[in-house]
Write an enzyme that holds these catalytic residues in place. Structure first.
Site, PDB file in Angstrom:
ATOM      1  N   ASP A   1       0.825  -1.207   0.000  1.00 32.98           N
ATOM      2  CA  ASP A   1       0.000   0.000   0.000  1.00 32.98           C
ATOM      3  C   ASP A   1       0.862   1.262   0.000  1.00 32.98           C
ATOM      4  OD1 ASP A   1      -2.242  -1.569   0.119  1.00 32.98           O
ATOM      5  OD2 ASP A   1      -2.507  -1.351   2.292  1.00 32.98           O
TER       6      ASP A   1
ATOM      7  N   TYR B   1       5.547  -8.568   8.487  1.00 32.68           N
ATOM      8  CA  TYR B   1       5.102  -7.182   8.629  1.00 32.68           C
ATOM      9  C   TYR B   1       5.242  -6.749  10.082  1.00 32.68           C
ATOM     10  CZ  TYR B   1       2.646  -7.918   4.161  1.00 32.68           C
ATOM     11  OH  TYR B   1       2.330  -8.216   2.857  1.00 32.68           O
TER      12      TYR B   1
ATOM     13  N   ASP C   1      -7.035   1.664   8.161  1.00 33.33           N
ATOM     14  CA  ASP C   1      -5.786   2.397   8.419  1.00 33.33           C
ATOM     15  C   ASP C   1      -6.141   3.868   8.573  1.00 33.33           C
ATOM     16  OD1 ASP C   1      -6.179   3.353   5.817  1.00 33.33           O
ATOM     17  OD2 ASP C   1      -4.687   2.014   4.929  1.00 33.33           O
TER      18      ASP C   1
ATOM     19  N   ARG D   1      -4.052  -5.401   7.952  1.00 27.75           N
ATOM     20  CA  ARG D   1      -5.065  -4.401   8.307  1.00 27.75           C
ATOM     21  C   ARG D   1      -6.315  -5.093   8.858  1.00 27.75           C
ATOM     22  NH1 ARG D   1      -6.902  -1.358   3.605  1.00 27.75           N
ATOM     23  NH2 ARG D   1      -5.814  -2.842   2.248  1.00 27.75           N
TER      24      ARG D   1
END
Length: 332
Positions: free
Chosen positions: A50, A78, A92, A184
Site C-alpha cells: 500500500d 510485517y 488504516d 489491516r
C-alpha cells in the site's frame, strides 16, 4: 510475407532489486521508476505494498519476472502499529472513523487474543483492498460508494507477536504470514475481539520470500548508483536543460540479485558450461552424481551461481521447461 517482431525497447537485464519502498509511493509507481532507471525491457513486483506502507517491495527485471510467482507464494513479515479506540473504513489512517470506543486493552488481554490469530484463520479482506469482485477491484467499488459483502477466506498466519506497548492506546505487533493475508484486517478483527476497535497507523514489510531486511536498498541508493553512470553534460547542454542519461549501468546492476535468489526452496542442479549451453538451446542433459535424484518435479539449474533454467528431473536427466537468457545480474 511474415512481419518481423518488434524489437523490445530497453536492456535485457535480468535480476531482482529488493527495494525499500518509501511511504507515500504506490507499488506500480515504484516499479515504473526502477524500470526507467535501469532501462529494462520489462519489470514486475512480488506483492503490492500500500502507498501508506513502507518496506520491502521485491522488483523483478527482465527474465527474473518469470520467478515472481515463487516469491509471491513465500512468507511475508510485517511490523505494524495499531491504534486502539476507533475503526475506520479503510482499516488504516486513510479513511474516516466508523465506530469509536473509550475502552483500551491491557497487554495481557492483547497477548491472549493474539493466540486466536495463529495458524489457518478465516479472514474477511478490507473493503479497500485489491480483491476482485466480478472482475473489479474492491477498492474501486468501495470508492464508488458500493456496499460490499466480501467473503471470508482462509489464510495462514505463522507467527503473531506483541513487540511493544507504546502507550495504552498504541501497540506494535509483528506478523509472519502467507499469501493473501491482510494485516489491516488482523488489526480490525483484534480490535473487535478486544471490545475497543482498532486500525493501523504504521505498516512496514521487512521480509518477502527468501529476501531479508538487510538486502533492501533505498530509492536514494538506487538514484545514487544511477548518478554514478550518467553522462557528463557540457555547460551549454546543461544550461539548455538537457537531462544526463545513464550510460554506464555497472553501479545499478551491482544492486541486483540473480533470479536464482528467488528460488531458495527449489532443488538445485549445477551445470557445467557445456551442459548450460545445451540447456539454453532447450535440450535435456544427463546428470551425474550419487546424490542426484532420478525424479524431481520442480528444479532450478544454475551455472556458476546464475540461473539457467527451470525444469524437472526425469530418469536422471534434467529437462528444461523455462530457459533464462538476458544479461545476468552482478550481485548474489
Amino acid at each position: 510475407m511474415a512481419r518481423r517482431g518488434k524489437k523490445p525497447k530497453g536492456r535485457p537485464i535480468s535480476g531482482w532489486l529488493v527495494l525499500d519502498k518509501p511511504k507515500g509511493m504506490g507499488s506500480t509507481d515504484a516499479v515504473g521508476k526502477i524500470k526507467w532507471l535501469y532501462f529494462a525491457q520489462k519489470a514486475g513486483h512480488a506483492g503490492t505494498l500500500d502507498p501508506l506502507a513502507s518496506g520491502m517491495l521485491p522488483i523483478a527485471l527482465g527474465d527474473a519476472t518469470k520467478t515472481v510467482p515463487y516469491v509471491m507464494d513465500g512468507r511475508k513479515v510485517y511490523r505494524f502499529t495499531v491504534r486502539w479506540g476507533a475503526e475506520t473504513t479503510t482499516d488504516d489512517t486513510e479513511g474516516p472513523f466508523t465506530v469509536m470506543s473509550e475502552a483500551r486493552p491491557s497487554e495481557a488481554a492483547i497477548r491472549e487474543a493474539l493466540l486466536d490469530y495463529v495458524g489457518e484463520i478465516a479472514q474477511v479482506p478490507p473493503r479497500f483492498s485489491a480483491v476482485k469482485i466480478d472482475g473489479a477491484r474492491a477498492y474501486d467499488l468501495a470508492r464508488e460508494g458500493e456496499e460490499l459483502e466480501l467473503e471470508a477466506r482462509t489464510v495462514t498466519v505463522h507467527r503473531l507477536e506483541l513487540v511493544e506497548m507504546v502507550d495504552e492506546a498504541t501497540t506494535v505487533l509483528e506478523a509472519e504470514c502467507g499469501k493473501g493475508t491482510y494485516v489491516r484486517a488482523i488489526a480490525r478483527d483484534l480490535g473487535r475481539d478486544l471490545g475497543c476497535y482498532g486500525h493501523i497507523i504504521e505498516l512496514r514489510r521487512t521480509s518477502v520470500g527468501g529476501f531479508s531486511e538487510e538486502e533492501m536498498v533505498t530509492l536514494d541508493e538506487v538514484e545514487a548508483a544511477a548518478d554514478q553512470g550518467r553522462e557528463q553534460l557540457d555547460a551549454e547542454a546543461a544550461e539548455a536543460g538537457a537531462k544526463a542519461r545513464v550510460v554506464n549501468f555497472g553501479a545499478l546492476d551491482g544492486l541486483l540479485f540473480d533470479a536464482a535468489a528467488a528460488l531458495d526452496d527449489l532443488y538445485e542442479v549445477t551445470l557445467s558450461s557445456d551442459q548450460a549451453g545445451r540447456v539454453r538451446l532447450g535440450n535435456s542433459v544427463l546428470l551425474r552424481g550419487a546424490n542426484v535424484p532420478a525424479f524431481c518435479e520442480e528444479v532450478m539449474a544454475t551455472e556458476a551461481g546464475r540461473l539457467v533454467a527451470l525444469g524437472a528431473i526425469e530418469q536422471g536427466s534434467f529437462k528444461p521447461k523455462r530457459v533464462f537468457g538476458g544479461t545476468a545480474a552482478a550481485r548474489g
